[in-house]
Scaffold this motif. Structure first.
Motif, PDB file in Angstrom:
ATOM      1  N   ILE A  79       0.859  -1.185   0.000  1.00 16.53           N
ATOM      2  CA  ILE A  79       0.000   0.000   0.000  1.00 16.53           C
ATOM      3  C   ILE A  79       0.893   1.231   0.000  1.00 16.53           C
ATOM      4  O   ILE A  79       1.955   1.239   0.642  1.00 16.53           O
ATOM      5  CB  ILE A  79      -0.913   0.014   1.251  1.00 16.53           C
ATOM      6  N   ASP A  83      -3.139   5.879  -2.413  1.00 16.35           N
ATOM      7  CA  ASP A  83      -4.015   4.774  -2.817  1.00 16.35           C
ATOM      8  C   ASP A  83      -5.424   4.975  -2.284  1.00 16.35           C
ATOM      9  O   ASP A  83      -5.617   5.370  -1.121  1.00 16.35           O
ATOM     10  CB  ASP A  83      -3.489   3.434  -2.292  1.00 16.35           C
ATOM     11  N   VAL A  85      -8.640   3.091  -0.913  1.00 16.00           N
ATOM     12  CA  VAL A  85      -8.723   1.803  -0.232  1.00 16.00           C
ATOM     13  C   VAL A  85     -10.093   1.598   0.405  1.00 16.00           C
ATOM     14  O   VAL A  85     -10.799   2.552   0.735  1.00 16.00           O
ATOM     15  CB  VAL A  85      -7.639   1.664   0.860  1.00 16.00           C
ATOM     16  N   VAL A 156      -6.628  -2.212  -1.580  1.00 16.81           N
ATOM     17  CA  VAL A 156      -6.504  -1.153  -2.577  1.00 16.81           C
ATOM     18  C   VAL A 156      -7.529  -1.361  -3.689  1.00 16.81           C
ATOM     19  O   VAL A 156      -7.707  -2.471  -4.194  1.00 16.81           O
ATOM     20  CB  VAL A 156      -5.079  -1.120  -3.168  1.00 16.81           C
ATOM     21  N   ALA A 159      -8.157   3.943  -8.729  1.00 20.67           N
ATOM     22  CA  ALA A 159      -8.122   5.386  -8.494  1.00 20.67           C
ATOM     23  C   ALA A 159      -9.423   6.062  -8.907  1.00 20.67           C
ATOM     24  O   ALA A 159      -9.745   7.154  -8.430  1.00 20.67           O
ATOM     25  CB  ALA A 159      -6.951   6.001  -9.265  1.00 20.67           C
TER      26      ALA A 159
END
Length: 368
Positions: A79, A83, A85, A156, A159
């Motif tokens: 990670i 990120d 998450v 994760v 985006a």
């Protein structure tokens, strides 16, 4: 000096939350600091608020967090800051269950996630004016603007992911979907009933529908939830206030009974109905968070035809495995979480709890 954040602190059972400043502990080597974007409200949170689940108070709960990583500990390798998450439960990673791919049955699951209110070594992740308060709830305590989590319970996502929609994946949705997908392992031509059409139950309905059973029955007492279950793939809906559930299921199955049942309610009488509705060799999986000591009454003669009952924690799912699969289903429109969600502010947490308890909101999500 420890960093500060704003959090909704519960001082005692069945009292209002107080949004106030709290101090965050410095990160350990395997910990992660997450700026929360959204947090789902789960019935386990409601259980703590009601006093049925022991947790050190005053404290901060919340365990369906989603956010953006701001900082990672020195030993974190999977990670990175920036990120996006989703947070879920944690586990030790070293016990037989964890090593066998079943971290939901970790030997230290309860203290790590529910009861301790602190790290495994007893040190706090949250303080107020230097005094420890209950934290580390599911290794997150995410009814706050920031959460100290662990590398093991942080997943994760892309985006471009909509974190507000994905927050419920970490517990309720994963539990409902995984219980049907993993623990029950429903297959085509099954006769299935899901008892309780909240977020957990409706997620189970979606999972079962993907396996194309012959019958998929939703049972609840809220008409709007039953209508939604039908839209999500249920073939039949039964209102438990208006019909004899066991008799109606017997009618729908031609007297054969259910091959699979999933009880999400944690209500003993509902669990008993689910058992009675099973056919020979039928299997009931039950979850929920009733107070310790809660029992399901069973007619011994009634289970002799090969019926089985098993509990399930977190859908017997490994978050690192199932959550990415659920993210893909959401993106494909096959898991329409937006149909379940209503957004609230952190200052509106009391209203979110009340709406969930009364059944007017399926899945409240706190937007930070």
């Amino acid at each position: 000096m420890s960093a500060k954040t704003r959090a909704a602190v519960l001082t005692a059972p069945q009292t209002p939350f107080t949004v106030q400043d709290v101090e965050l502990a410095d990160l350990r080597e395997h910990e992660v600091l997450v700026r929360m974007v959204a947090t789902g409200v789960c019935h386990t949170d409601l259980g703590v608020w009601a006093g049925g689940i022991p947790f050190p108070l005053p404290g901060v709960i919340g365990h369906e967090g989603a956010g953006v990583v701001e900082q990672v500990g020195s030993a974190v390798t999977t990670i990175a800051p920036g990120d996006q998450v989703v947070l879920s439960y944690t586990s030790c990673g070293d016990c037989p269950a964890c090593l066998d791919g079943h971290p939901a049955y970790c030997a230290t699951w309860l203290p790590r996630n529910l009861f301790a209110g602190a790290r495994e070594d007893g040190t706090p992740t949250l303080t107020v004016d230097g005094a420890p308060i209950g934290g580390h709830f599911f290794a997150q305590s995410s009814f706050a603007q920031h959460a100290v989590a662990e590398e093991r319970n942080v997943v994760v996502v892309g985006a471009d992911a909509d974190l507000t929609s994905l927050a419920p994946l970490g517990c309720g949705v994963m539990t409902g979907f995984g219980s049907v997908w993993n623990a029950l392992d429903v297959q085509a031509h099954a006769r299935v009933a899901v008892f309780g059409a909240g977020a957990v139950g409706l997620s189970g309905v979606v999972a079962a529908a993907l396996r194309e059973p012959d019958l998929l029955i939703a049972v609840d007492v809220v008409p709007e939830r039953l209508e939604l279950a039908l839209e999500l793939g249920a073939t039949h809906a039964i209102n438990g206030k208006e019909e004899d559930v066991v008799a109606r299921i017997a009618e729908l199955t031609g007297g054969a009974g259910l091959t699979h049942a999933f009880d999400t309610t944690g209500v003993p009488a509902v669990g008993r109905s689910a058992i009675d509705a099973l056919g020979a060799r039928g299997h009931l999986v039950t979850c929920g968070a009733p107070p310790p000591g809660t029992e399901i009454p069973v007619d011994f003669q009634g289970i002799l035809p090969g019926k089985s009952v098993s509990g399930v924690t977190m859908g017997d799912a490994d978050p690192k495995v199932l959550i990415p699969q659920l993210v893909d289903l959401v993106a494909a429109g096959r898991l329409p979480l937006g149909r379940l969600i209503k957004q609230y502010k952190l200052s509106e947490l009391d209203a979110a709890f009340a709406d969930m308890h009364q059944g007017t909101t399926v899945k409240p999500v706190i937007v930070h």
